[in-house]
Motif scaffolding. Sequence first.
Motif, PDB file in Angstrom:
ATOM      1  N   THR A   1       0.801  -1.236   0.000  1.00 35.79           N
ATOM      2  CA  THR A   1       0.000   0.000   0.000  1.00 35.79           C
ATOM      3  C   THR A   1       0.831   1.281   0.000  1.00 35.79           C
ATOM      4  O   THR A   1       0.283   2.354   0.203  1.00 35.79           O
TER       5      THR A   1
ATOM      6  N   ASN B   1       4.138   3.790  -1.900  1.00 36.94           N
ATOM      7  CA  ASN B   1       4.520   4.220  -3.242  1.00 36.94           C
ATOM      8  C   ASN B   1       5.982   4.643  -3.235  1.00 36.94           C
ATOM      9  O   ASN B   1       6.636   4.582  -2.189  1.00 36.94           O
TER      10      ASN B   1
ATOM     11  N   ASP C   1       6.595   1.722  -8.626  1.00 36.95           N
ATOM     12  CA  ASP C   1       5.340   1.342  -7.997  1.00 36.95           C
ATOM     13  C   ASP C   1       4.821   0.085  -8.667  1.00 36.95           C
ATOM     14  O   ASP C   1       4.377   0.137  -9.817  1.00 36.95           O
TER      15      ASP C   1
ATOM     16  N   TYR D   1      -0.123   0.022  -6.957  1.00 36.27           N
ATOM     17  CA  TYR D   1       0.240   1.104  -6.052  1.00 36.27           C
ATOM     18  C   TYR D   1       0.746   2.343  -6.776  1.00 36.27           C
ATOM     19  O   TYR D   1       1.187   2.292  -7.921  1.00 36.27           O
TER      20      TYR D   1
END
Length: 182
Positions: A86, A88, A109, A113
């Motif tokens: 969750t 970045n 990412d 995400y």
Amino acid sequence: MVRWLKGLGLALLILIGLGLIAAAVLPLVLIDPAPAPGLADPREAPGAGRFVSIPTPGGTLDIHVLDDPGSAEDGGPTFILLHGFTLNVDTWGPSFGLFARRGRTIAYDPPPYGLSAKPIPGEGEGDDPYAKSAAIEQLFALMDALEVERAVLVGSSSGGTLALEAALALSLIHISEPTRRH
């Protein structure tokens, strides 16, 4: 009184268990593949980085990447920074620059995400884009797209697990059968 406390303790454990299950499942359900309101394309988002398209069994995925060639005099190693669940690329903050002083540094990412693509499982061809095997293949495809032959994988949280799984996957590919002596 003791019976009442036991009942309260059991109820509390059930609530904690449900909370942990919700914390694990809800992000998977609540991730919206549509761009944020007012943002038609994630490529329009402010900030550093670029997008690299990688091939997948279902087509291509656009991956958000930070890529610094580094300032090490001899070029140094290539570091690939793998963030956790969750998060970045901004997770790496000042650490990104510390690695970049020693060599090329890449953070990306993984889907879904940050600003990377958010494919919907079951749409298109191919396997689940969020499976562990898919994450490993996406990492290798990104390395190919960025022309990285060898890298130091640096992982945080679930990114550390991805680094270990990728290293194991590569070692399995390169292991040859031992020669038996008679």
